[in-house]
Enzyme design. Sequence first.
Site, mmCIF file in Angstrom:
data_model
loop_
_atom_site.group_PDB
_atom_site.id
_atom_site.type_symbol
_atom_site.label_atom_id
_atom_site.label_comp_id
_atom_site.label_asym_id
_atom_site.label_seq_id
_atom_site.Cartn_x
_atom_site.Cartn_y
_atom_site.Cartn_z
ATOM 1 N N ASP A 1 0.766 -1.100 0.183
ATOM 2 C CA ASP A 1 0.082 0.101 0.054
ATOM 3 C C ASP A 1 0.905 1.110 -0.045
ATOM 4 O O ASP A 1 2.115 1.174 0.064
ATOM 5 C CB ASP A 1 -0.865 -0.013 1.095
ATOM 6 C CG ASP A 1 -1.586 1.410 1.452
ATOM 7 O OD1 ASP A 1 -2.524 1.746 0.470
ATOM 8 O OD2 ASP A 1 -1.680 1.755 2.587
ATOM 9 N N ASP B 1 -0.373 4.986 1.149
ATOM 10 C CA ASP B 1 -0.613 6.143 2.305
ATOM 11 C C ASP B 1 -0.564 5.588 3.750
ATOM 12 O O ASP B 1 -0.860 4.337 3.810
ATOM 13 C CB ASP B 1 -1.796 6.530 1.906
ATOM 14 C CG ASP B 1 -2.010 7.639 0.924
ATOM 15 O OD1 ASP B 1 -0.982 8.439 0.719
ATOM 16 O OD2 ASP B 1 -3.083 7.657 0.130
#
Length: 268
Positions: free
Chosen positions: A32, A34
């Site tokens: 991922d 963020d």
Amino acid sequence: MKRCCEGVGLPCLFKGVGMASPRPPRYLLVFDFDETIIEENSDDSIARALPGQSLPEHIRQTFRQGFYNEYMQRVLAYMGDQGVKMGDFKAVYENIPLSPGMPELFQFLSKNHELLELILISDANMFGIECNLRAGGFYSLFRKIFSNPSSFDKRGYFTLGPYHSHKCLECPANMCKRKILTEYLAERAQEEVEFERVFYVGDGANDFCPSVTLTSADVAFPRKGYPMHRMIQEMEKKQSGAFQATVVPWESATEVARYLQEVLKKKC
């Protein structure tokens, strides 16, 4: 998933005696962006490019659960109206700090790139991710990046679109990471690339959805105390063993690097 030296292990025994070396085991490492690769939510960070460095309340109140992409379209239109240009966004993205231990993890991965295939799946945007990773020198580590399409229109406004449509009831309308990961694994299998194990590094609720598809051979690395971690814990409380993958929570990405180092030591 294929296993290294399945059966009697003859490829390893004959290694170096005139026979071709076996193809090294391949692992898929999914990231991922963020609050995983970077320490912040990049959609919040860009408000620093505004003259007052914050969004007005009337814009923030337009957010609806599950429709974050549409909300960000309105945020970016407002920022364009305020005169924020590409260079302003680029400067913010380039300066978002990486999460603790992430530079060390990336350095480890760069030394073992022949064994690990990296992809990134993020509900941020392509422009911001590319700016940040290029600034840090890590962009080339990733074979593929999946994120919402973004560009600058004739006015110089930063525009954002949805990644795709899907039928998952758990994910935001514009992106289901489970769908992306499942399709990627199928695509690589058609290209005759079989991964021995899948490793997933994330933090959010939208990372929980794809992590549920992982098998007992795979490893989920949820950021400790973040939604993905809490959701895995809740699933295990309801039904022990329901979450199949090994769970390795992390506070610093050096913990991920140490785990992967042990895995690679055990390879043939």
